[in-house]
Design a protein around this motif. Structure first.
Motif, PDB file in Angstrom:
ATOM      1  N   TRP A 252      -9.951  -0.121  12.790  1.00 56.22           N
ATOM      2  CA  TRP A 252      -9.423   1.236  12.634  1.00 56.22           C
ATOM      3  C   TRP A 252     -10.484   2.297  12.361  1.00 56.22           C
ATOM      4  CZ3 TRP A 252     -10.877   1.820   7.655  1.00 56.22           C
ATOM      5  CH2 TRP A 252     -10.776   0.724   6.775  1.00 56.22           C
TER       6      TRP A 252
ATOM      7  N   GLU B 190       0.830  -1.215   0.000  1.00 55.98           N
ATOM      8  CA  GLU B 190       0.000   0.000   0.000  1.00 55.98           C
ATOM      9  C   GLU B 190       0.866   1.268   0.000  1.00 55.98           C
ATOM     10  OE1 GLU B 190      -2.788  -0.329   3.256  1.00 55.98           O
ATOM     11  OE2 GLU B 190      -4.156  -1.495   2.028  1.00 55.98           O
TER      12      GLU B 190
ATOM     13  N   GLU C 186      -3.039  -4.180  15.571  1.00 53.99           N
ATOM     14  CA  GLU C 186      -4.176  -4.728  14.820  1.00 53.99           C
ATOM     15  C   GLU C 186      -4.741  -6.002  15.447  1.00 53.99           C
ATOM     16  OE1 GLU C 186      -3.681  -2.943  10.427  1.00 53.99           O
ATOM     17  OE2 GLU C 186      -2.481  -4.747  10.792  1.00 53.99           O
TER      18      GLU C 186
ATOM     19  N   HIS D  64      -8.291  -6.649  14.818  1.00 53.04           N
ATOM     20  CA  HIS D  64      -8.715  -6.708  13.411  1.00 53.04           C
ATOM     21  C   HIS D  64      -9.061  -8.153  13.075  1.00 53.04           C
ATOM     22  CE1 HIS D  64      -8.557  -6.435   9.049  1.00 53.04           C
ATOM     23  NE2 HIS D  64      -8.481  -5.124   9.134  1.00 53.04           N
TER      24      HIS D  64
ATOM     25  N   GLU E  82      -6.902  -7.751  -0.142  1.00 55.48           N
ATOM     26  CA  GLU E  82      -7.241  -7.749   1.287  1.00 55.48           C
ATOM     27  C   GLU E  82      -8.702  -7.377   1.438  1.00 55.48           C
ATOM     28  OE1 GLU E  82      -4.990  -5.104   3.725  1.00 55.48           O
ATOM     29  OE2 GLU E  82      -3.079  -5.617   2.789  1.00 55.48           O
TER      30      GLU E  82
HETATM   31  C1  GLA Z   1      -4.131  -2.432   5.165  1.00 52.62           C
HETATM   32  C2  GLA Z   1      -2.751  -3.064   5.258  1.00 52.62           C
HETATM   33  C3  GLA Z   1      -2.700  -4.262   6.142  1.00 52.62           C
HETATM   34  C4  GLA Z   1      -3.552  -4.082   7.368  1.00 52.62           C
HETATM   35  C5  GLA Z   1      -4.956  -3.786   6.917  1.00 52.62           C
HETATM   36  C6  GLA Z   1      -5.944  -3.679   8.052  1.00 52.62           C
HETATM   37  O1  GLA Z   1      -4.868  -2.818   4.096  1.00 52.62           O
HETATM   38  O2  GLA Z   1      -2.234  -3.399   4.012  1.00 52.62           O
HETATM   39  O3  GLA Z   1      -1.355  -4.453   6.517  1.00 52.62           O
HETATM   40  O4  GLA Z   1      -3.059  -3.039   8.130  1.00 52.62           O
HETATM   41  O5  GLA Z   1      -4.960  -2.548   6.259  1.00 52.62           O
HETATM   42  O6  GLA Z   1      -7.217  -3.362   7.606  1.00 52.62           O
END
Ligand code: GLA
Length: 669
Positions: free
Chosen positions: A315, A152, A355, A358, A307
């Protein structure tokens, strides 16, 4: 060079895996569970730099060797990450200038992630060394399916104001303009005494007293985009040389403004992106639009959903879980819009770190009877039946013009209306196609438009060299083009195209705009079209006709009875101009009328909130039906052909019913 669908011939299924957060006994359990859940692809190593290189030059791949072998032994392929998204503490400590600096000249602190400056030579050389090591070590490993570069790019940190970045910016400008006089001309620096004698006089404008030169702002955005892209290319070149047949990508994000993904797409072998719809929003229309954008970045080539979350992220302010069935439903929505891979962040829910709340494919409980795992396994089992979809394309007769540089320019300050939201405006057209099940591609204004019957160019403020001729030619040769307000205003340096607005488009639109009338917040007006009244908001153009005729006019205010929406026959086609922000019903009526004139129809008929999308290949045509309602829906198929239900095996003709929150994947026989 092999394509991704040569390498991965099934729908890919899996997620990010962070084995360094777990002991070895867990790895083996994981590999077995993956197999059981139908997982065939796993991304490893995305944030592993600190354990792969604990001290400078001291690499340890032993744990990764074991993980790669174990995954391969269990029939799971690997997207191997280059681990460069988050440099270790020793690197930031030893090379403090490798850290990015914010606009107030404060370096970012360590302890989170993605804090590096893209223009730091120290970061770059450590990165190159690590990537070379990884490529050499795993080039022949049978588990290696794809390379996942970084992660990202520009997420969290998209602007850097370090000294390294400033030096690089000056070089970038020199390269673009060659001579400072050219830069002065393009940026219009005679305004407010901004003239430069040399590139060395240029500084960052992060802490300026008021509005900044818009040419400079645009170029800074281009420069940062290019800085990150340069990093990606550095890694890609190494990997390509060592492993010419392994596809390479990085993962993109939702509605991500800082990077021009059309430009990036040219450097990726497959588009992958990360999608996290907020369950509070209901039907994820905005995410459907992103799927379509992602599919369009490489001209219809299927993308990977790299993802998503099984149940809830951690978050947002309040993190609602997806309801039972929604993860499956939205996964199929991604497939319908062109996805060949369904992946999650992450495989096993973390015990520690930022996370840990998550969601993941394996929750903290590791409970195989949990709802999450059962849904994960069900989807994994189903996707095994969908091989014929791999590589299949979404046929679209409609395109929406979308452009990152236009997004940057239209939302810079100093405009007649400084709350215009480009994406929201694009969505106001997209949602009509979505609701009517009309497939849409996204294009740039300079792209070949000949495949489309209808093109919509919403708020195309920036018209670059040649764009106007391309759009004109499209209309001239028979296309229907819809252009909306605040289009055709500025060039690529944000200088006005002089003459009446929208000067470069004016003659084929058959009208011009004499004045802009932005509305105060909450204010509305009405437009009248064939005696029907519709509400409008945000903006009115004062339009003068030059050959076009009026489709709708304003009802009130000092511009009452003046044109609001116009149509102009030009060559073999026609050009529509919409000078305001009409309510949904009007846009729906306008667009469906134009689509019907061009015989653009949905692939099947059904009640509202049922998505129907075709995906076709040389071997097979498919219809994917997604019922976002809680109640069952009946679908009328447009053809008399037989369809096979790929998930349940039955045969269907003419009519079929789909349960609430359920999907059909039909293959035409
Ligand atoms: C992003 C990142 C992941 C993780 C997700 C959590 O997409 O690429 O490493 O942090 O968010 O939603």
């Amino acid at each position: 060079m092999k394509t991704v669908s040569d390498v991965l011939t099934n729908i890919s299924y899996g997620g990010d895996y962070n084995p360094e957060q777990w002991t070895e006994d867990v790895w083996l359990k994981d590999a077995k569970l993956m197999r059981k859940a139908g997982v065939n692809l796993i991304s490893v190593g995305i944030f592993s730099w600190a354990v792969l290189e604990k001290e400078e030059g001291n690499y340890d791949f032993s744990w990764l060797d074991k993980v790669m072998d174990m995954l391969h032994d269990h029939g799971v392929g690997v997207c191997l990450a280059t681990a460069t998204a988050s440099p270790p503490a020793w690197l930031s400590m030893k090379y403090p200038d490798s850290v990015a600096v914010n606009q107030y000249n404060v370096p970012y602190s360590f302890g989170s992630r993605q804090h590096y400056s893209p223009n730091s030579p120290e970061y770059r050389s450590a990165m190159v060394r690590l990537v070379k090591k990884l490529a050499d070590r795993y080039k022949d490993h049978p588990a290696l399916k794809m390379w996942h570069i970084n992660n990202e790019y520009a997420c969290h940190m998209s602007e850097c104001y370090s000294d390294y970045s400033l030096q690089a910016f000056r070089k970038w400008l020199l390269n673009r303009y060659e001579h400072i006089d050219e830069l002065n001309e393009r940026w219009g620096t005679n305004f407010w005494s901004q003239r430069y004698n040399s590139f060395e006089e240029i500084t960052f404008s992060g802490n300026s007293p008021t509005l900044v030169n818009p040419g400079q702002e645009l170029d800074y955005k281009r420069f940062m985009n290019d800085s990150f892209l340069e990093l990606y290319k550095l890694e890609k070149d190494i990997l390509r040389e060592v492993t010419p047949n392994v596809p390479i990508f990085t993962n993109f994000m939702f509605e991500f403004k800082p990077l021009d993904y059309f430009q990036w797409a040219e450097e990726l072998d497959v588009i992958t992106w990360d999608s996290y719809p907020d369950p509070r929003e209901g039907i994820p229309v905005a995410h459907a639009m992103q799927h379509d954008i992602m599919r369009s970045l490489k001209k219809g080539q299927p993308f990977f959903l790299m993802e998503q979350v099984t149940n809830q992220v951690n978050w947002r302010d309040i993190n609602l879980p997806k309801k039972p069935g929604e993860m499956r439903l939205w996964s199929y929505a991604a497939i319908a819009h062109g996805g060949d891979g369904i992946m999650f962040f992450q495989w096993r829910q973390s015990r520690a770190g930022a996370e840990k709340f998550h969601g993941a494919m394996i929750p903290h409980s590791s409970d195989e009877t949990s709802r999450v795992y059962r849904e994960v396994k069900q989807l994994g089992d189903e996707l095994k039946k969908l091989d014929s979809l791999v590589g299949a394309r979404v046929p679209a007769k409609v395109a929406i013009v979308f452009d990152w540089e236009n997004w940057w320019a239209v939302e810079l300050d100093g405009k007649p209306h400084n709350k215009l939201d480009y994406l929201d405006h694009v969505k106001s057209y997209y949602q009509v196609f979505f609701a009517n099940n009309i497939a849409v591609d996204f294009v740039r204004a300079g792209d070949d438009l000949s495949a489309y019957e209808l093109v919509v160019a919403p708020m195309l403020y920036m018209i670059k060299l040649g764009d106007d001729k391309n759009l004109e030619n499209y209309v001239d040769t028979g296309g229907t083009l819809v252009v909306s307000y605040f289009s055709g205003i500025a060039d690529e340096n944000d200088r006005i195209h002089l003459g009446h607005y929208p000067a470069p488009l004016r003659h084929f639109l058959g009208m011009y705009v004499e004045e802009f009338v932005p509305y105060a917040e909450g204010k509305t007006n009405q437009i009248v079209h064939n005696a029907q009244h519709f509400s409008c908001s945000t903006w009115s153009d004062i339009i003068r006709l030059e050959g076009a005729h009026t489709l709708a006019s304003y009802k009130d205010e000092w511009y009452k009875d003046m044109p609001a929406v116009t149509s102009h026959s030009f060559g073999k086609g026609k050009a529509i101009y919409v000078g305001t922000e009409p309510e949904y019903d009007y846009v729906n009526q306008l667009i469906t009328t134009l689509a019907a004139e061009k015989n653009i129809e949905p692939p099947a008929e059904g009640p509202p909130n049922v998505e129907m999308v075709e995906r076709n290949s040389d071997e097979a045509n498919h219809l994917i039906v997604i019922n976002h309602n809680e109640d069952p829906a009946v679908i009328q198929l447009n053809s008399n052909k037989n369809y096979v239900n790929l998930l349940t095996g039955g045969t269907i003709q003419k009519e079929v019913s789909v349960e609430g929150t359920d999907v059909l994947v039909l293959r035409c026989e």
